[in-house]
Design an enzyme around this catalytic site. Sequence first.
Site, PDB file in Angstrom:
ATOM      1  N   HIS A  52       0.860  -1.182   0.000  1.00 42.49           N
ATOM      2  CA  HIS A  52       0.000   0.000   0.000  1.00 42.49           C
ATOM      3  C   HIS A  52       0.895   1.230   0.000  1.00 42.49           C
ATOM      4  CE1 HIS A  52      -3.858  -1.920   1.885  1.00 42.49           C
ATOM      5  NE2 HIS A  52      -3.293  -2.723   0.988  1.00 42.49           N
ATOM      6  N   GLU A  54       0.856   3.859   1.786  1.00 46.05           N
ATOM      7  CA  GLU A  54       1.259   4.292   3.127  1.00 46.05           C
ATOM      8  C   GLU A  54       2.418   3.460   3.663  1.00 46.05           C
ATOM      9  OE1 GLU A  54      -3.368   4.560   3.095  1.00 46.05           O
ATOM     10  OE2 GLU A  54      -1.806   3.380   2.116  1.00 46.05           O
ATOM     11  N   CYS A  82      -6.176   1.881   5.888  1.00 46.27           N
ATOM     12  CA  CYS A  82      -6.829   0.634   6.292  1.00 46.27           C
ATOM     13  C   CYS A  82      -6.258   0.182   7.640  1.00 46.27           C
ATOM     14  CB  CYS A  82      -6.586  -0.429   5.220  1.00 46.27           C
ATOM     15  SG  CYS A  82      -4.875  -1.019   5.169  1.00 46.27           S
ATOM     16  N   CYS A  85      -2.397  -0.306   7.539  1.00 42.08           N
ATOM     17  CA  CYS A  85      -1.650   0.951   7.442  1.00 42.08           C
ATOM     18  C   CYS A  85      -1.783   1.775   8.721  1.00 42.08           C
ATOM     19  CB  CYS A  85      -2.115   1.734   6.232  1.00 42.08           C
ATOM     20  SG  CYS A  85      -1.714   0.906   4.669  1.00 42.08           S
TER      21      CYS A  85
END
Length: 152
Positions: A52, A54, A82, A85
């Site tokens: 991801h 992040e 999410c 993260c």
Amino acid sequence: MTDEELMRAALAEAAAAGARGEVPVGAVVAIGGQLVAAAGNEREATSDPTAHAEILALRRAAAALGSWRLAGATLFATLEPCPMCAGALVAARVERVVFGAFDPKAGACGSLYNLCVDPRLNHELTVVSGLAGAEAAELLSTWFARRREPSP
């Protein structure tokens, strides 16, 4: 750099990710208004479910600073982080997260969960939501609409 400029940098990362065929989410890490790291989603390119934006931005910031502790850092993300993260933000001791669009299906900074401000965890951080939220949401909805269009 201002918060708005840093979110613009995250939006640029998201647009670049979308152009590569990734879900258009971008993130940047800054300390004292200075950009330290940037990333867009790379899950498709790397076949890595943890890639991801992040997570990648946090990894790059830690590498640039030579420490996993990112005290004083702010992560700017185009989409609400999410649970994975948000957990990484807590683990990295990030001071603040600023995100654009809410994620009602997986958001862990206010939508479904509130991991960043859970006093039961060993660290809490400030959450700022909605910065350039309409633009970030439009980027995502346009990208997904194009993916659903029938091929000629």
